[in-house]
Design a protein around this motif. Structure first.
Motif, PDB file in Angstrom:
ATOM      1  N   ASP A   3       0.839  -1.207   0.000  1.00 20.57           N
ATOM      2  CA  ASP A   3       0.000   0.000   0.000  1.00 20.57           C
ATOM      3  C   ASP A   3       0.870   1.251   0.000  1.00 20.57           C
ATOM      4  O   ASP A   3       0.571   2.229  -0.689  1.00 20.57           O
ATOM      5  CB  ASP A   3      -0.924   0.017   1.222  1.00 20.57           C
ATOM      6  N   GLN A   5       2.304   1.781  -3.491  1.00 16.62           N
ATOM      7  CA  GLN A   5       1.283   2.298  -4.401  1.00 16.62           C
ATOM      8  C   GLN A   5       0.935   3.753  -4.090  1.00 16.62           C
ATOM      9  O   GLN A   5       0.880   4.597  -4.992  1.00 16.62           O
ATOM     10  CB  GLN A   5       0.027   1.432  -4.320  1.00 16.62           C
ATOM     11  N   ARG A  59      -0.020 -11.374  -6.514  1.00 16.10           N
ATOM     12  CA  ARG A  59      -1.478 -11.488  -6.549  1.00 16.10           C
ATOM     13  C   ARG A  59      -2.033 -10.606  -7.663  1.00 16.10           C
ATOM     14  O   ARG A  59      -1.725  -9.413  -7.725  1.00 16.10           O
ATOM     15  CB  ARG A  59      -2.087 -11.057  -5.208  1.00 16.10           C
ATOM     16  N   PRO A  60      -2.856 -11.160  -8.542  1.00 15.45           N
ATOM     17  CA  PRO A  60      -3.380 -10.357  -9.661  1.00 15.45           C
ATOM     18  C   PRO A  60      -4.223  -9.183  -9.167  1.00 15.45           C
ATOM     19  O   PRO A  60      -4.912  -9.285  -8.154  1.00 15.45           O
ATOM     20  CB  PRO A  60      -4.243 -11.357 -10.441  1.00 15.45           C
ATOM     21  N   LYS A  61      -4.158  -8.064  -9.898  1.00 16.51           N
ATOM     22  CA  LYS A  61      -4.986  -6.913  -9.527  1.00 16.51           C
ATOM     23  C   LYS A  61      -6.466  -7.232  -9.689  1.00 16.51           C
ATOM     24  O   LYS A  61      -7.306  -6.686  -8.981  1.00 16.51           O
ATOM     25  CB  LYS A  61      -4.595  -5.698 -10.374  1.00 16.51           C
ATOM     26  N   GLN A  62      -6.767  -8.095 -10.633  1.00 21.30           N
ATOM     27  CA  GLN A  62      -8.153  -8.548 -10.823  1.00 21.30           C
ATOM     28  C   GLN A  62      -8.176 -10.073 -10.727  1.00 21.30           C
ATOM     29  O   GLN A  62      -8.096 -10.769 -11.742  1.00 21.30           O
ATOM     30  CB  GLN A  62      -8.692  -8.076 -12.173  1.00 21.30           C
ATOM     31  N   GLN A  85      -6.969 -16.805  -5.739  1.00 23.80           N
ATOM     32  CA  GLN A  85      -6.095 -15.682  -6.096  1.00 23.80           C
ATOM     33  C   GLN A  85      -6.401 -14.440  -5.259  1.00 23.80           C
ATOM     34  O   GLN A  85      -5.518 -13.634  -4.998  1.00 23.80           O
ATOM     35  CB  GLN A  85      -6.248 -15.350  -7.580  1.00 23.80           C
TER      36      GLN A  85
END
Length: 500
Positions: free
Chosen positions: A58, A61, A144-147, A153
């Motif tokens: 976090d 980002q 970990r995928p954003k979507q 996942q």
């Protein structure tokens, strides 16, 4: 705003100082607030905060940092959780994974469904339903995928192991590109005004530096918050007697594992933090049960690989400042307090303190209610982490040394005692807004320490036993199927973000 802050001076570089400059330079972009960092070339970074929790992602980002650049520049590796060796008893181990364990069923917390399944005869372990734990066990990893495409996942989280010296260097270069002023100097004197606000700093180069607000990142000594403003310190040594650490860096002898290892010893515990280019090692111990020489011997007898530096002994007092924000000064990092690094929360507390500060961002009126509200929130964060760390000691069954025998009857805060009492009755944990450690984190430690509640939630008996067993078995298979498609942690690092 007519009375807006015009300047913020951060005293001390290191991880905390440059994290503050980085996040504030991102959040305050376009505001006209001038940020400066006073940093002495003579004061080394302590560098013990090298293992993190998922909030580091976090911070990256929110600070508008490119993750790949950051990992490569800091020789970072990924972290899925912490493995605890010998905490319950010598020879026993358990894992604290990041992220969720299991999937809630019909509105019921998964832990309750798992308790019911155990009562029905299942032998599946709690962590069989944790994607992060299964990934760690198999040394596999993917970001970990954003979507996320499925619940597996979406359920794991990652943090980083990183080189604290390289982190400070990376963030300093980034901040200077953003216009943050770096002043290489040491503070000789702090001037206070009649309100006991910091008015100016006198530097060793003769400069008199004024600012509207000051952030104290001067480490344990707390040059501004304690030596000048004398806010006082809440000492938690009665609860957590470890008060020293001896540290050393070593060459890697194997590819870095995607987790930290915390191994219990006779007078404390030892960490192993695997980075891409080396490993960090340390022994956190209580001096009333162990001398520095004994601690050093213990550490050196356990580490693998060639030693890369001389061992360092770091004394500390567990606790926090009575006021982390006082008047026009915010304490950050070691200047604000210290909780032993058992759950890798040092960098998290730096970030969380900054998040609270941004939410309560002052003007030059310095409203006292605003400051008080901030202090209440960060006090709760420290207390929560303190109680979570104590949990690891007070639930141990070890009695093989004076230190662990002390832990059998150690003082436990009322907040933790009440939480454990409710849990032991029926396996429920109250989750308060803003709490960092999820119920799943608490369950991981409690299950690792073989503490189970007397009952599960009575409404779970409405579940058909065969249906519940089938759902849980499907969950386990879905996790295994997803994890087996992932590359090894080392292969992922080499393919996507090898250290420069």
């Amino acid at each position: 705003m007519q009375n807006a802050l015009r300047s913020i001076c951060i005293v001390g570089g290191g991880t905390a100082g440059w994290m503050a400059a980085t996040l504030l330079s991102s959040v305050l972009r376009g505001s006209g607030v001038q940020i400066s960092v006073v940093e002495s070339a003579d004061i080394p970074t302590i560098g013990v905060g090298e293992s993190t929790v998922p909030s580091i992602m976090d911070f990256i980002q929110a600070s508008q940092i490119n993750l790949k650049d950051f990992i490569q520049a800091t020789s970072a590796s990924f972290k899925l959780g912490i493995r605890f060796d010998d905490w319950l008893l010598p020879g026993e181990r358990f894992f604290h994974p990041f992220g969720r364990t299991g999937k809630d069923i019909n509105g019921f917390e998964f832990y309750q469904a798992w308790l019911k399944s155990r009562a029905d005869g299942s032998d599946a372990a709690w962590l069989d339903y944790s994607p992060g734990a299964v990934m760690a066990q198999q040394q596999r990893f993917m970001l970990r995928p954003k979507q996320p495409q499925n619940w597996v996942q979406a359920s794991y989280a990652q943090a980083l192991h990183l080189d604290a010296v390289l982190v400070a260097r990376f963030l300093r270069e980034l901040c200077q590109k953003r216009g943050v002023q770096r002043i290489e100097a040491t503070v000789d004197k702090v001037e206070l005004d009649q309100r006991v606000f910091i008015h100016a700093l006198i530097l060793d180069n003769g400069t008199r530096l004024k600012s509207d607000f000051f952030i104290d990142c001067t480490g344990f000594k707390g040059l501004l918050i304690e030596q000048s403003l004398q806010t006082g310190y809440q000492d938690w040594s009665d609860y957590l007697p470890c008060n020293r650490a001896v540290t050393i860096q070593t060459e890697n002898v194997a590819p870095p594992a995607p987790y930290t290892v915390a191994t219990a010893h006779d007078a404390g515990w030892r960490w192993t933090i695997p980075l891409q280019h080396r490993s960090g090692n340390g022994y956190v111990f209580a001096s009333q049960f162990c001398s520095d020489d004994q601690a050093l011997d213990t550490l050196l007898s356990q580490v693998s690989g060639k030693r890369l530096n001389e061992p360092r002994v770091i004394p500390f007092v567990t606790g926090k400042r009575k006021k982390i924000w006082h008047n026009n000064c915010l304490a950050l990092g070691l200047a604000s307090g210290f909780l032993e690094p058992l759950e890798s929360t040092a960098i998290h507390l730096v970030y969380k303190t900054l998040v609270h500060f941004i939410k309560h961002f002052p003007d030059r009126d310095f409203d006292a209610d605003n400051t008080q509200s901030f202090n209440q929130k960060i006090d709760q964060d420290y207390q929560e982490i303190r109680d979570f760390i104590i949990l690891h000691y007070c639930t141990s069954k070890r009695q093989d040394s004076d230190f662990w025998r002390w832990c059998q009857t150690m003082p436990v805060p009322d907040t933790l005692r009440e939480k454990l009492r409710v849990f032991q009755q029926r396996g429920q944990l109250e989750h308060t807004p803003g709490q960092f450690f999820s119920s799943d984190s608490w369950y991981a430690i409690l299950e690792g320490m073989q503490l189970r509640p007397q009952k599960y939630h009575p409404l779970l008996d409405a579940f058909n036993t065969q249906d519940l067993a089938r759902i849980l078995n499907d969950n386990r298979q879905q996790i295994l199927s997803q994890v087996q498609k992932m590359p090894s942690h080392d292969d992922y690092l080499q393919a996507h973000c090898p250290a420069r």
